[in-house]
Design a protein around this motif. Structure first.
Motif, PDB file in Angstrom:
ATOM      1  N   ASN A 192      -9.489   0.822   5.370  1.00  0.00           N
ATOM      2  CA  ASN A 192      -8.463   0.848   4.320  1.00  0.00           C
ATOM      3  C   ASN A 192      -9.078   0.637   2.944  1.00  0.00           C
ATOM      4  O   ASN A 192      -8.637   1.229   1.956  1.00  0.00           O
ATOM      5  N   TRP A 193     -10.063  -0.245   2.884  1.00  0.00           N
ATOM      6  CA  TRP A 193     -10.755  -0.524   1.625  1.00  0.00           C
ATOM      7  C   TRP A 193     -11.332   0.771   1.047  1.00  0.00           C
ATOM      8  O   TRP A 193     -11.251   1.028  -0.160  1.00  0.00           O
TER       9      TRP A 193
ATOM     10  N   PRO B 252     -16.060  -4.545   1.101  1.00  0.00           N
ATOM     11  CA  PRO B 252     -15.007  -4.360   2.111  1.00  0.00           C
ATOM     12  C   PRO B 252     -14.515  -5.710   2.628  1.00  0.00           C
ATOM     13  O   PRO B 252     -15.286  -6.671   2.724  1.00  0.00           O
ATOM     14  N   TRP B 253     -13.234  -5.762   2.989  1.00  0.00           N
ATOM     15  CA  TRP B 253     -12.595  -7.036   3.267  1.00  0.00           C
ATOM     16  C   TRP B 253     -13.217  -7.804   4.440  1.00  0.00           C
ATOM     17  O   TRP B 253     -13.412  -9.014   4.342  1.00  0.00           O
TER      18      TRP B 253
ATOM     19  N   GLN C  53      -3.078  -7.743  -2.054  1.00  0.00           N
ATOM     20  CA  GLN C  53      -4.491  -8.008  -1.772  1.00  0.00           C
ATOM     21  C   GLN C  53      -5.377  -7.200  -2.716  1.00  0.00           C
ATOM     22  O   GLN C  53      -5.422  -5.963  -2.625  1.00  0.00           O
ATOM     23  N   GLU C  54      -6.041  -7.892  -3.614  1.00  0.00           N
ATOM     24  CA  GLU C  54      -6.917  -7.204  -4.565  1.00  0.00           C
ATOM     25  C   GLU C  54      -8.091  -6.552  -3.839  1.00  0.00           C
ATOM     26  O   GLU C  54      -8.691  -7.139  -2.932  1.00  0.00           O
ATOM     27  N   ARG C  55      -8.406  -5.338  -4.225  1.00  0.00           N
ATOM     28  CA  ARG C  55      -9.563  -4.645  -3.651  1.00  0.00           C
ATOM     29  C   ARG C  55     -10.809  -5.069  -4.413  1.00  0.00           C
ATOM     30  O   ARG C  55     -11.047  -4.645  -5.546  1.00  0.00           O
TER      31      ARG C  55
ATOM     32  N   ASP D  27     -11.550  -2.573   6.720  1.00  0.00           N
ATOM     33  CA  ASP D  27     -12.626  -1.995   5.914  1.00  0.00           C
ATOM     34  C   ASP D  27     -12.397  -0.502   5.689  1.00  0.00           C
ATOM     35  O   ASP D  27     -12.705   0.029   4.610  1.00  0.00           O
TER      36      ASP D  27
ATOM     37  N   PRO E 194      -4.537   0.776  -8.825  1.00  0.00           N
ATOM     38  CA  PRO E 194      -4.164  -0.453  -8.128  1.00  0.00           C
ATOM     39  C   PRO E 194      -2.914  -1.158  -8.654  1.00  0.00           C
ATOM     40  O   PRO E 194      -2.553  -2.231  -8.150  1.00  0.00           O
TER      41      PRO E 194
ATOM     42  N   ASN F  47       0.808  -1.218   0.000  1.00  0.00           N
ATOM     43  CA  ASN F  47       0.000   0.000   0.000  1.00  0.00           C
ATOM     44  C   ASN F  47       0.842   1.269   0.000  1.00  0.00           C
ATOM     45  O   ASN F  47       0.399   2.303  -0.516  1.00  0.00           O
TER      46      ASN F  47
ATOM     47  N   LEU G 266      -8.573   3.264  -0.282  1.00  0.00           N
ATOM     48  CA  LEU G 266      -7.960   2.872  -1.550  1.00  0.00           C
ATOM     49  C   LEU G 266      -8.917   2.946  -2.740  1.00  0.00           C
ATOM     50  O   LEU G 266      -8.556   2.562  -3.853  1.00  0.00           O
TER      51      LEU G 266
END
Length: 316
Positions: free
Chosen positions: A246-247, A145-146, A139-141, A244, A255, A119, A250
């Protein structure tokens, strides 16, 4: 209170003030000014996890800079959960470069440290000239949310979800069983999948009989145990509680990682390889070593050889 680490002639730390906090930073190869490499540890670890790489990199001509990131060791442990989001974590590394008057550096990350390095390259691409990441691929977005996504797939007891849904519970369990947890966690060639993988961390904390071969002796283990008995686990776990957030941070960020990158996997790691990694990291090399998750501690010689050989490609 700073504990002096004497194993392997590990360097003494300095406390430096950056980005509104204090970071505990270890250095080697100070004579190699102008050739910085920053090593970023994972969870639940410490700068000491790079003890085998620090002297090798310094000998190879690098100014080696190894922070205990916020929440760890003798670094600051802010109370606010949001103080551990990816903006703060990457800004700490930018401020670290500013402190040493470096425009950019090579960054090496393991586990959560790899996530921060990925990141950093997205949020501050001009400050990263090369990337070497261990264990945790990009880690693909995705569309969700993760934590929401993980809860739908793995359920509410999956430790990422549990950390978020039940704040303070895991923190207390790990703190009450710190030595047992760390002794059980740092094992060679054992996929981290006890009978109830959703409750992974707390199962490891409470397990009476460790499984697998330890990756370090009791003296080295005591460095981690002492550090976490002092700091607790709350700050470290708060990194998970910002996934989440962070999601959302970004959402509008390009990316694609453009820097030359080496990804090192452990073939026995429970974290799966990312088959589409090159789609997001086009300037990529991949190495797989026969070990578990704690790559640089399980196979230090092979890790050092892989890192130095890859870096040498750019020094001709």
């Amino acid at each position: 209170m700073i504990q002096e680490i004497k194993s392997l002639k590990f360097p003494k730390s300095n406390i430096i003030s950056i980005n509104g906090i204090e970071l505990e930073v270890f250095e080697a190869g100070k004579e190699n000014i102008g050739n910085p490499i920053v090593l970023c540890h994972g969870f639940p670890e410490h700068a000491f996890s790079w003890r085998y790489q620090i002297p090798a990199l310094a000998k190879a001509g690098y100014h080696v800079i190894v922070p205990n990131q916020r929440g760890y060791g003798n670094s600051s442990r802010p109370k606010e959960v949001t103080a551990y989001d990816i903006t703060h974590l990457t800004d700490d590394l930018v401020a670290l470069l500013d402190y040493y008057n470096y425009r950019d550096a090579v960054f090496v990350g393991h586990d959560w440290g790899a996530n921060v390095v990925w990141n950093l390259a997205l949020l501050h691409p001009e400050r990263v000239n090369k990337i070497l990441n261990l264990a945790l691929p990009y880690q693909e977005r995705g569309e969700k949310p993760w934590i929401q996504f993980m809860e739908e797939i793995f359920g509410e007891d999956f430790y990422f979800v549990h950390f978020n849904k039940k704040p303070g519970v895991a923190d207390a369990v790990l703190e009450n069983h710190a030595e047992n947890f760390l002794r059980n966690l740092f094992r060679k060639n054992v996929p981290l999948a006890p009978p109830e993988p959703g409750m992974l961390m707390m199962n490891l904390a409470k397990a009476e009989k460790p499984f697998g071969e330890p990756i370090m002796n009791d003296v080295d283990l005591s460095v981690f145990v002492t550090a976490f008995k002092n700091s607790g686990f709350n700050g470290a776990i708060n990194w998970y509680r910002n996934l989440d957030r962070n999601w959302h941070v970004l959402a509008d960020i390009d990316p694609i990682i453009k820097q030359p990158t080496l990804m090192i996997y452990g073939n026995l790691d429970m974290i799966p390889k990312f088959e589409r990694l090159q789609d997001f990291v086009p300037n990529l090399d991949v190495i797989c070593l026969e070990c578990g998750h704690h790559i640089q501690q399980e196979l230090p010689h092979e890790t050092n050889e892989s890192i130095l050989k890859w870096l040498a490609k750019f020094n001709g």
